[in-house]
Design a protein around this motif. Sequence first.
Motif, short mmCIF file in Angstrom:
data_model
loop_
_atom_site.label_atom_id
_atom_site.label_comp_id
_atom_site.label_asym_id
_atom_site.label_seq_id
_atom_site.Cartn_x
_atom_site.Cartn_y
_atom_site.Cartn_z
N PRO A 38 33.59 39.39 40.50
CA PRO A 38 34.47 39.28 41.66
C PRO A 38 33.74 38.62 42.82
O PRO A 38 32.53 38.78 42.97
CB PRO A 38 34.83 40.72 41.98
CG PRO A 38 33.82 41.56 41.31
CD PRO A 38 33.29 40.77 40.16
N CYS A 61 39.60 40.47 41.88
CA CYS A 61 38.74 39.30 41.64
C CYS A 61 38.29 38.63 42.93
O CYS A 61 37.26 37.98 42.96
CB CYS A 61 39.46 38.29 40.76
SG CYS A 61 40.84 37.44 41.55
N HIS A 74 43.92 35.36 39.59
CA HIS A 74 42.95 35.75 38.57
C HIS A 74 43.26 35.14 37.21
O HIS A 74 42.37 34.96 36.39
CB HIS A 74 42.89 37.28 38.44
CG HIS A 74 44.15 37.89 37.94
ND1 HIS A 74 45.21 38.16 38.77
CD2 HIS A 74 44.54 38.25 36.69
CE1 HIS A 74 46.20 38.70 38.06
NE2 HIS A 74 45.82 38.75 36.79
N ALA A 78 39.76 33.84 37.28
CA ALA A 78 38.96 34.95 36.75
C ALA A 78 39.78 35.73 35.73
O ALA A 78 40.17 36.87 35.99
CB ALA A 78 38.50 35.84 37.89
#
Length: 129
Positions: A38, A61, A74, A78
Motif C-alpha cells: 500500500p 491500497c 486497486h 494494486a
Amino acid sequence: MNTASFISAVRRGCAQTRRPQIPFSSSMVQCCLQSTQPVPAARLPYRVKVSAGKRYAWCACGHSKKQPFCDGAHRTKAPGISPLHFTPDKDRKFMLCACKQTRNAPYCDGSHFRVIFRDLVKSVKGIFK
C-alpha cells in the motif's frame, strides 16, 4: 516516456531498464503499473462522519482518488490489495487511517507518526550525503 517520468519511475523503484543507447528510446523502459504494497494516501488521518448501518469500503491500497474510501483503483494499480468493508453500529465521527500502516484497519492507531518520523530521517540523511 519523457526524461522526468523516467526519473520518477526509477525513484519509485518500479522501472526496469536496459542499458540505454544513444539516442535514448522510450521503448527501452518498462514501468510496472501494479504495486504489491500500500502507498500512503496522506500523512495524517481523515476525520469522517459515518452513518449507522451503511456499508463503507475503506481504501487499503492508497491509490483511490476518493480517500479514505475505495473507488476501485486497486483493480488496476494494486490487484493484490482489497478494500476493507465495514459497517458502523451508530452515527459518529471516526479517524480513518490514511498512511495505510495501521494495525487496526480502517481506524487510525497512530502509525502515521512512525511514517512521518521515517520520512524525516530519510530527508535528514539526504542532506548530509
